[in-house]
Design an enzyme around this catalytic site. Structure first.
Site, PDB file in Angstrom:
ATOM      1  CE  LYS A 181      62.484  67.981  52.367  1.00 57.96           C
ATOM      2  NZ  LYS A 181      62.611  66.594  52.824  1.00 57.96           N
ATOM      3  CG  LEU A 212      60.373  66.415  41.319  1.00 56.43           C
ATOM      4  CD1 LEU A 212      61.883  66.303  41.455  1.00 56.43           C
ATOM      5  CD2 LEU A 212      59.898  65.745  40.033  1.00 56.43           C
ATOM      6  CB  SER A 243      55.765  66.412  57.740  1.00 51.64           C
ATOM      7  OG  SER A 243      56.975  65.767  58.086  1.00 51.64           O
ATOM      8  CG  ASP A 286      64.136  60.923  59.372  1.00 49.96           C
ATOM      9  OD1 ASP A 286      63.687  59.942  60.000  1.00 49.96           O
ATOM     10  OD2 ASP A 286      63.421  61.679  58.689  1.00 49.96           O
ATOM     11  CB  THR A 314      56.960  71.032  48.498  1.00 50.52           C
ATOM     12  OG1 THR A 314      55.852  71.159  49.392  1.00 50.52           O
ATOM     13  CG2 THR A 314      56.483  70.457  47.186  1.00 50.52           C
ATOM     14  CB  VAL A 315      61.074  67.384  46.609  1.00 51.16           C
ATOM     15  CG1 VAL A 315      62.226  67.248  45.612  1.00 51.16           C
ATOM     16  CG2 VAL A 315      61.545  67.033  48.013  1.00 51.16           C
TER      17      VAL A 315
END
Length: 418
Positions: A36, A15, A19, A130, A22-23
């Protein structure tokens, strides 16, 4: 290609990338999920894996309609994954890239949703660390809110804290995204709940203006601005909203609102914003040639933040790969690591000084446009000086000539003798 994550989940397609990992679109016992999967470099760090397990209870217990719920944390061989609810929609950065800026009513409605999410997280003792448009998801299947805004959900809780382990980051490094970092983080203080409020106010400013209040250029310059500069006012919004933004961007953490207070006051302001179109604000250094020249000049200080000394130009929001030797695999970077500036640098030392507040469209001091103007002024000054000097020399020659004509006869006789 399908891949098993632990014994309960299977991933099918990517998806998005960042950094930190990866999802994937996945399938679990209760239906579709988002998985994730952290990078293998991170999964091999035993200290990070230990922190991952320690945070399990806090992250699984965070349950709120405006939070993308973490369903499970999986540690399986080289796999380190967060299993989350699947949100059918896009992230806020994608919408900003498409529309540049939002109408104030929609921008405030989205921000209020995120403030609600932060209020629940802070009450549970969790600091996000974040907050940025990439980590705010818009649920396209949810009911439309004020200004036609889709419901907003905050994701990636716990990732910054998981990455920021003592063995991976030193006291001279910061974890976060430069444009949204609170001043106390830049100064090396521990992140508290107030850092999320500062970041969210920065996001709101960006939704309204189309750019962040202190962003642009070299990451080191961005960090200095957070500590030293005053936010430039935005025209065309009610004073009540502007004062909220100013208070939440205060340099002192104690001066900022709490998340629950911010959410309530944003909802109070919403009726004042109905029908106001997106703001017409000039973006700093919007000229492409000037922006490229500025980026090239500012990236001469590349060694300051990255230690590489390459001096190569980069994007406006420069990203340093989280894992040494790794390359950023998309523009959805989750974290940036850089050195904390020294006190003299933050106060406007040899690496630069703070810029003063300026009107919209005016060139930023130190930018290519500003420097070009300075060069033009210097050329004009030199030209005027040359004219003055030439005039003075001409006048001097005239005085010498006229002086010979008016000299006494005695001097004439002396000059005519052999």
């Amino acid at each position: 290609m399908a891949r098993n994550i632990g014994s309960r989940y299977t991933t099918h397609q990517i998806l998005g990338r960042g950094s930190a990992g990866t999802v994937w679109l996945g399938e679990g016992p209760e239906g579709p999920v988002a998985v994730k999967l952290l990078r293998e470099d991170l999964a091999s760090d035993q200290e990070l894996v230990g922190r991952f397990v320690q945070e399990r209870t806090a992250l699984l217990g965070l349950d709120h309609p405006r939070v993308v719920k973490v369903r499970d944390l999986v540690v399986d061989g080289n796999d380190l994954a967060l299993v989350m609810d699947l949100v059918r929609g896009t992230d806020l950065r994608t919408r900003l890239d498409r529309e540049r800026r939002l109408a104030p009513e929609a921008a405030v409605a989205i921000t209020a949703d995120v403030a609600d999410a932060l209020a629940a997280a802070h009450a549970a003792g969790v600091v996000h660390r974040d907050v940025k448009p990439e980590n705010i998801l818009l649920d396209m299947e949810g009911p439309l809110g004020p200004g036609g805004a889709h419901p907003a959900l905050l994701t990636d809780f716990g990732v910054a804290k998981l990455i920021d382990t003592p063995g991976r980051t030193k006291a001279t490094r910061i974890i976060g995204t430069p444009d949204y970092l609170a001043p106390e983080i830049v100064e090396g203080l521990p992140p508290r709940a107030a850092v999320d409020i500062y970041a969210l106010a920065t996001v709101l400013y960006e939704l309204l203006a189309g750019f962040t209040p202190f962003g642009g250029g070299h990451p080191g310059a961005v960090l200095r601005r957070h500590v030293t500069e005053t936010v430039v006012p935005l025209p065309g919004i009610p004073e009540e909203l502007w004062q909220l933004i100013v208070q939440c961007l205060a340099k002192a953490p104690a001066s900022r609102l709490r998340a629950s207070e911010l959410a309530a006051r944003l909802k109070d302001v919403l009726p004042l914003l109905k029908g106001i179109p997106p703001l017409d604000v000039d973006e700093p250094d919007s000229d492409p040639a000037a922006a490229a020249a500025q980026a090239s000049e500012q990236y001469e200080e590349d060694a300051y933040a990255t230690g590489t000394g390459s001096g190569e130009p980069g994007p406006r929001r420069a990203a340093v790969p989280l894992v040494p030797g790794a390359s950023a695999d998309s523009n959805r970077d989750t974290h940036t690591s850089m050195r904390v500036p020294a006190p003299d640098e933050l106060s406007g030392g040899p690496l630069g000084t703070a810029r003063a507040p300026r009107s919209a469209g005016a060139p930023r001091p130190g930018s290519a446009r500003h420097k070009a103007g300075v060069v033009r002024k210097r050329r004009i000054t030199l030209a005027v000086a040359a004219v003055v000097v030439a005039g003075a020399l001409g006048a001097g020659g005239y005085l010498v000539a006229s002086g010979d004509e008016d000299a006494p006869p005695q001097d004439s006789k002396q000059s005519s003798q052999p």
